[in-house]
Scaffold this motif. Structure first.
Motif, PDB file in Angstrom:
ATOM      1  N   ASN A 211     -46.914 -27.385 -27.837  1.00 55.36           N
ATOM      2  CA  ASN A 211     -48.182 -27.960 -28.286  1.00 55.36           C
ATOM      3  C   ASN A 211     -48.690 -27.327 -29.573  1.00 55.36           C
ATOM      4  N   ALA A 212     -48.253 -26.108 -29.876  1.00 54.43           N
ATOM      5  CA  ALA A 212     -48.759 -25.374 -31.035  1.00 54.43           C
ATOM      6  C   ALA A 212     -47.831 -25.414 -32.249  1.00 54.43           C
ATOM      7  N   LEU A 213     -46.599 -25.851 -32.068  1.00 57.83           N
ATOM      8  CA  LEU A 213     -45.636 -25.787 -33.167  1.00 57.83           C
ATOM      9  C   LEU A 213     -46.041 -26.695 -34.322  1.00 57.83           C
ATOM     10  N   PRO A 214     -45.923 -26.183 -35.547  1.00 60.73           N
ATOM     11  CA  PRO A 214     -46.229 -27.016 -36.706  1.00 60.73           C
ATOM     12  C   PRO A 214     -45.147 -28.072 -36.932  1.00 60.73           C
ATOM     13  N   GLY A 215     -45.480 -29.079 -37.720  1.00 62.27           N
ATOM     14  CA  GLY A 215     -44.570 -30.190 -37.967  1.00 62.27           C
ATOM     15  C   GLY A 215     -43.276 -29.831 -38.655  1.00 62.27           C
ATOM     16  N   GLY A 216     -43.232 -28.678 -39.331  1.00 61.43           N
ATOM     17  CA  GLY A 216     -42.012 -28.268 -40.013  1.00 61.43           C
ATOM     18  C   GLY A 216     -40.904 -27.809 -39.081  1.00 61.43           C
ATOM     19  N   VAL A 217     -41.234 -27.567 -37.827  1.00 58.78           N
ATOM     20  CA  VAL A 217     -40.212 -27.177 -36.851  1.00 58.78           C
ATOM     21  C   VAL A 217     -39.470 -28.455 -36.442  1.00 58.78           C
ATOM     22  N   ARG A 218     -38.218 -28.542 -36.871  1.00 53.30           N
ATOM     23  CA  ARG A 218     -37.435 -29.760 -36.646  1.00 53.30           C
ATOM     24  C   ARG A 218     -36.648 -29.737 -35.347  1.00 53.30           C
ATOM     25  N   ALA A 219     -36.406 -28.547 -34.818  1.00 52.33           N
ATOM     26  CA  ALA A 219     -35.596 -28.442 -33.605  1.00 52.33           C
ATOM     27  C   ALA A 219     -36.096 -27.296 -32.734  1.00 52.33           C
ATOM     28  N   VAL A 220     -35.898 -27.455 -31.427  1.00 48.60           N
ATOM     29  CA  VAL A 220     -36.313 -26.463 -30.439  1.00 48.60           C
ATOM     30  C   VAL A 220     -35.137 -26.223 -29.500  1.00 48.60           C
ATOM     31  N   VAL A 221     -34.862 -24.955 -29.221  1.00 48.65           N
ATOM     32  CA  VAL A 221     -33.867 -24.579 -28.222  1.00 48.65           C
ATOM     33  C   VAL A 221     -34.630 -23.920 -27.073  1.00 48.65           C
ATOM     34  N   ILE A 222     -34.472 -24.470 -25.874  1.00 49.72           N
ATOM     35  CA  ILE A 222     -35.173 -23.946 -24.694  1.00 49.72           C
ATOM     36  C   ILE A 222     -34.136 -23.420 -23.718  1.00 49.72           C
ATOM     37  N   GLY A 223     -34.282 -22.152 -23.343  1.00 47.88           N
ATOM     38  CA  GLY A 223     -33.376 -21.541 -22.393  1.00 47.88           C
ATOM     39  C   GLY A 223     -34.083 -21.056 -21.139  1.00 47.88           C
ATOM     40  N   ALA A 224     -35.331 -21.436 -20.966  1.00 48.87           N
ATOM     41  CA  ALA A 224     -36.088 -21.056 -19.771  1.00 48.87           C
ATOM     42  C   ALA A 224     -35.709 -21.951 -18.598  1.00 48.87           C
ATOM     43  N   THR A 225     -36.070 -21.527 -17.398  1.00 50.43           N
ATOM     44  CA  THR A 225     -35.803 -22.311 -16.191  1.00 50.43           C
ATOM     45  C   THR A 225     -37.088 -22.421 -15.365  1.00 50.43           C
ATOM     46  N   GLY A 226     -37.039 -23.212 -14.308  1.00 52.80           N
ATOM     47  CA  GLY A 226     -38.160 -23.319 -13.378  1.00 52.80           C
ATOM     48  C   GLY A 226     -39.191 -24.359 -13.762  1.00 52.80           C
TER      49      GLY A 226
END
Length: 127
Positions: free
Chosen positions: A85-100
């Motif tokens: 929700n907080a990431l600025p528009g310049g962040v083009r990709a996200v890698v998520i390694g969390a679980t649950g």
């Protein structure tokens, strides 16, 4: 090179990610830790046992990702959602390694995937 920001930068996986990125010459431009963490304000590379690179760990994902193209997050479902929700528009990709993640969390991630590329896997563990 792709500028990276790393959530949970002072955790076990966060430190490993910082070390790997720095070793490969990738620019680490930001990193976060939870409010009250003892490494807040510390240089992200120093927290990982390296020479300082002039990037301080913050509790604010928006600030940490201000110059990033990729956000890497191995924290918790609640922290992942807050960061998305907080990431600025310049962040083009996200890698998520969390679980649950709950079904609501999954839906929120899917909604964010409409605006940027997201890779999500719970099987990145060092262990």
């Amino acid at each position: 090179m792709i500028p990276l920001a790393i959530a949970g930068a002072a955790g076990r996986m966060g430190k490993a990610l910082v070390r790997a990125a720095v070793a490969r010459g990738m620019p680490v431009v930001g990193g976060t830790e939870r409010p009250g963490h003892p490494d807040l304000g510390k240089d992200i590379a120093q927290a990982a046992g390296l020479d300082p690179i002039g990037v301080s760990i913050t509790a604010d994902p928006g600030a940490a990702a201000a110059e990033a193209s990729v956000w890497i997050d191995f924290t918790t479902p609640a922290a992942v959602r807050a960061a998305l929700n907080a990431l600025p528009g310049g962040v083009r990709a996200v890698v998520i390694g969390a679980t649950g993640f709950s079904p609501d969390d999954e839906a929120a991630i899917a909604a964010h995937a409409q605006a940027r590329a997201i890779v999500k896997s719970g099987n990145f563990s060092l262990g």
